[in-house]
Design an enzyme around this catalytic site. Structure first.
Site, PDB file in Angstrom:
ATOM      1  N   GLY A   1      -4.341  -4.298  -4.651  1.00  0.00           N
ATOM      2  CA  GLY A   1      -5.184  -3.214  -5.172  1.00  0.00           C
ATOM      3  C   GLY A   1      -4.671  -2.017  -5.289  1.00  0.00           C
ATOM      4  CG  HIS A   2      -1.547  -1.805  -7.595  1.00  0.00           C
ATOM      5  ND1 HIS A   2      -0.701  -2.470  -8.265  1.00  0.00           N
ATOM      6  CD2 HIS A   2      -1.130  -2.286  -6.275  1.00  0.00           C
ATOM      7  CE1 HIS A   2       0.068  -3.341  -7.463  1.00  0.00           C
ATOM      8  NE2 HIS A   2       0.027  -3.210  -6.376  1.00  0.00           N
TER       9      HIS A   2
ATOM     10  N   GLY B   1       1.293   2.906  -2.477  1.00  0.00           N
ATOM     11  CA  GLY B   1       1.061   4.043  -3.636  1.00  0.00           C
ATOM     12  C   GLY B   1       1.650   3.337  -5.043  1.00  0.00           C
ATOM     13  CE  LYS B   2       2.869  -2.386  -4.493  1.00  0.00           C
ATOM     14  NZ  LYS B   2       2.871  -2.167  -3.075  1.00  0.00           N
TER      15      LYS B   2
ATOM     16  CD  GLN C   1       0.701  -8.654  -2.593  1.00  0.00           C
ATOM     17  OE1 GLN C   1       1.674  -9.422  -3.398  1.00  0.00           O
ATOM     18  NE2 GLN C   1      -0.579  -8.401  -3.187  1.00  0.00           N
TER      19      GLN C   1
ATOM     20  CG  ASP D   1      -1.892  -1.076   1.185  1.00  0.00           C
ATOM     21  OD1 ASP D   1      -2.212  -1.748   0.125  1.00  0.00           O
ATOM     22  OD2 ASP D   1      -2.036  -1.742   2.542  1.00  0.00           O
TER      23      ASP D   1
HETATM   24  P1  IMP Z   1      -2.855 -12.726   1.706  1.00  0.00           P
HETATM   25  O1  IMP Z   1      -2.014 -12.293   0.914  1.00  0.00           O
HETATM   26  O2  IMP Z   1      -4.047 -12.428   1.497  1.00  0.00           O
HETATM   27  O3  IMP Z   1      -2.628 -14.158   2.048  1.00  0.00           O
HETATM   28  O4  IMP Z   1      -2.566 -11.897   3.167  1.00  0.00           O
HETATM   29  C1  IMP Z   1      -1.443 -12.188   3.988  1.00  0.00           C
HETATM   30  C2  IMP Z   1      -0.874 -10.658   4.542  1.00  0.00           C
HETATM   31  O5  IMP Z   1      -0.488  -9.710   3.541  1.00  0.00           O
HETATM   32  C3  IMP Z   1      -2.056  -9.903   5.193  1.00  0.00           C
HETATM   33  O6  IMP Z   1      -1.574  -9.197   6.658  1.00  0.00           O
HETATM   34  C4  IMP Z   1      -2.677  -8.932   4.361  1.00  0.00           C
HETATM   35  O7  IMP Z   1      -3.507  -7.953   4.627  1.00  0.00           O
HETATM   36  C5  IMP Z   1      -1.456  -8.653   3.491  1.00  0.00           C
HETATM   37  N1  IMP Z   1      -1.445  -7.988   2.335  1.00  0.00           N
HETATM   38  C6  IMP Z   1      -1.822  -9.004   1.143  1.00  0.00           C
HETATM   39  N2  IMP Z   1      -1.716  -8.311  -0.217  1.00  0.00           N
HETATM   40  C7  IMP Z   1      -1.576  -6.997   0.584  1.00  0.00           C
HETATM   41  C8  IMP Z   1      -1.511  -5.787  -0.244  1.00  0.00           C
HETATM   42  O8  IMP Z   1      -1.643  -5.596  -1.455  1.00  0.00           O
HETATM   43  N3  IMP Z   1      -1.233  -4.589   0.521  1.00  0.00           N
HETATM   44  C9  IMP Z   1      -1.130  -4.775   1.568  1.00  0.00           C
HETATM   45  N4  IMP Z   1      -1.267  -5.759   2.539  1.00  0.00           N
HETATM   46  C10 IMP Z   1      -1.444  -6.899   1.790  1.00  0.00           C
END
Ligand code: IMP
Length: 425
Positions: free
Chosen positions: A40-41, A15-16, A221, A13
């Protein structure tokens, strides 16, 4: 022409969406190399906001080829609905979007298992999009690649094998699980459309780089969510760090010219896990409100805190960062003071390193900066920023040991100070 990796330096998150969109202005190809619809970009064009989950953020640039690499896990239904949403807003992506036939399919049982496990005591706060279970299938060598969508008999066989593998876990979770027929029925409405987009993407990316095209390898991520380098077990199941770009897109490390790390002017985190600079006060609430820090996939409020320089130095090291793009500096406007973690006190003494294995016993050492009240959005150079904001940026740059290439001072494309564009010249 360079191949540039863009990677999140924190817990995602950062801000990519906006930054990849800016850097792809001059790009020919943009490749997502890992993760899935857990990302979610957010893209802002004019007054319109678009959130993309699977489709690379370069999609708004009409001449850019978009690639979903084999490191990704892709929910076919989400992909198709994302493409429909884009189309409805006048962004035709389908003709220039190529999906790796070796990327793995997130199928309904992955989502069910992710959701059920998150109800138990081992919950880590996932996005419940089935990402973890899908990667588990991949590593267990019983996954369903999108390439299998081309052959109905093969698809049936692979789904059957995966369901057999999950049967004990589903039973333990009190769910009967779907039948093979139910899964195939769920896939069928999207199958033909997905198959049309499939290709062996690795040679395409390699060819583009060989042909001197400008290629952006877009991470999802962030470094601290990396399954190897993050705050395990509170991590995602993939490799968001720069090394993951090589694996997930199929590009040798020698072909990468530059790695840019994205860092927010403060820190946020969604889901569970350690976050030593977290704020549980009115300042944290204010940052959440002004920065609109709510998950773009799940809507969950993000945890907020001060910038963590030891963590940033760690990200510079793990990713081999050549430059930093700092985002959301404007969110700090109006604070009397801005704090930043410069070191940690741990049982073994003070350290400037990120004590990833003893974060529960580490206390952040904070340094305070004076705040600023001036609006930042109109600045187009460092000189036009208020002195206090400039001091803050310069401090980050020097403490991180990595030059700043960009500072984002508002959500719009033009609210950006570009110090060095990796694709310029
Ligand atoms: P998963 O990727 O859905 O298995 O979640 C594992 C962890 O990564 C959790 O803490 C999520 O909130 C975090 N996470 C997964 N994708 C994102 C992202 O795009 N942005 C921020 N946190 C993420």
């Amino acid at each position: 022409m360079p191949a540039v990796v863009i990677v999140g330096a924190q817990w995602g998150d950062e801000g990519k969406g906006k930054i990849v969109d800016i850097f792809t202005e001059r790009a020919d190809m943009v490749v997502r190399y890992g993760g899935g619809p857990n990302a979610g970009h957010t893209l802002v064009v004019g007054d319109e906001k678009i959130v993309v989950r699977l489709v690379p953020s370069g999609v708004l640039r009409k001449d850019v080829t978009c690639v979903l690499g084999q490191g990704m896990v892709i929910d076919p239904k989400s992909l198709v609905s994302e493409l429909d949403d884009l189309e409805a807003r006048g962004v035709a992506a389908e003709g220039r979007l190529v999906v790796s036939d070796r990327a793995h399919a997130i199928l309904p049982y992955h989502v069910t298992i992710d959701g059920l496990r998150e109800q138990g005591k081992g919950a880590i706060g996932t996005t419940k999009r089935g990402v973890g279970p899908c990667y588990e299938d991949k590593v267990a060598r019983r996954g369903v690649t999108l390439g299998a969508f081309r052959d109905a008999a093969r698809l049936r066989e692979l789904v059957g094998r995966a369901l057999e593998g999950w049967a004990p876990m589903l039973a333990a979770l009190g769910d009967r699980g779907p039948t093979v027929d139910e899964v195939l029925e769920a896939i069928e409405p999207t199958r033909a459309r997905i198959v049309k987009m499939l290709a062996a993407t690795q040679p395409l990316v390699e060819r583009a780089i060989k042909d001197q095209k400008r290629v952006v390898l877009e991470g999802a991520q962030g470094t601290l969510l990396d399954v190897d380098h993050g705050t395990y077990p509170f991590v995602t199941s993939s490799t968001p760090t720069a090394g993951g770009a090589c694996v997930g897109a199929g590009v040798g490390p020698s072909r990468i010219d530059e790695v840019i790390g994205l860092v927010k002017a403060y820190t946020t985190r969604v889901g569970g896990g350690p976050f030593p600079t977290e704020l549980h006060d009115a300042v944290g609430d204010r940052i959440r409100k002004v920065g609109a820090e709510f998950g773009s996939v799940t809507g969950r409020p993000r945890r907020t805190g001060w910038l963590d320089l030891p963590a940033l130095r760690y990200a510079v090291s793990v990713n081999g960062l050549d430059g930093l793009a700092l985002t959301k500096l404007d969110v700090l406007t109006g604070l009397d003071e801005v704090k930043v973690c410069v070191a940690y006190d741990t049982p073994s003494g003070r350290t400037g390193d990120f004590p990833i294995d003893e974060l529960d016993r580490a206390t952040p050492v904070l340094e305070s900066f004076r705040g600023w009240n001036e609006e930042l959005g109109k600045a187009r150079s460092m000189a036009e920023l208020p002195a206090a904001a400039r001091d803050y940026l310069r401090f980050i740059e020097s403490e991180a040991g990595c030059p700043m290439v960009l500072a984002s001072i508002g959500p719009r494309r033009d609210e950006t100070i570009v110090l060095r564009d990796p694709f310029a010249g």
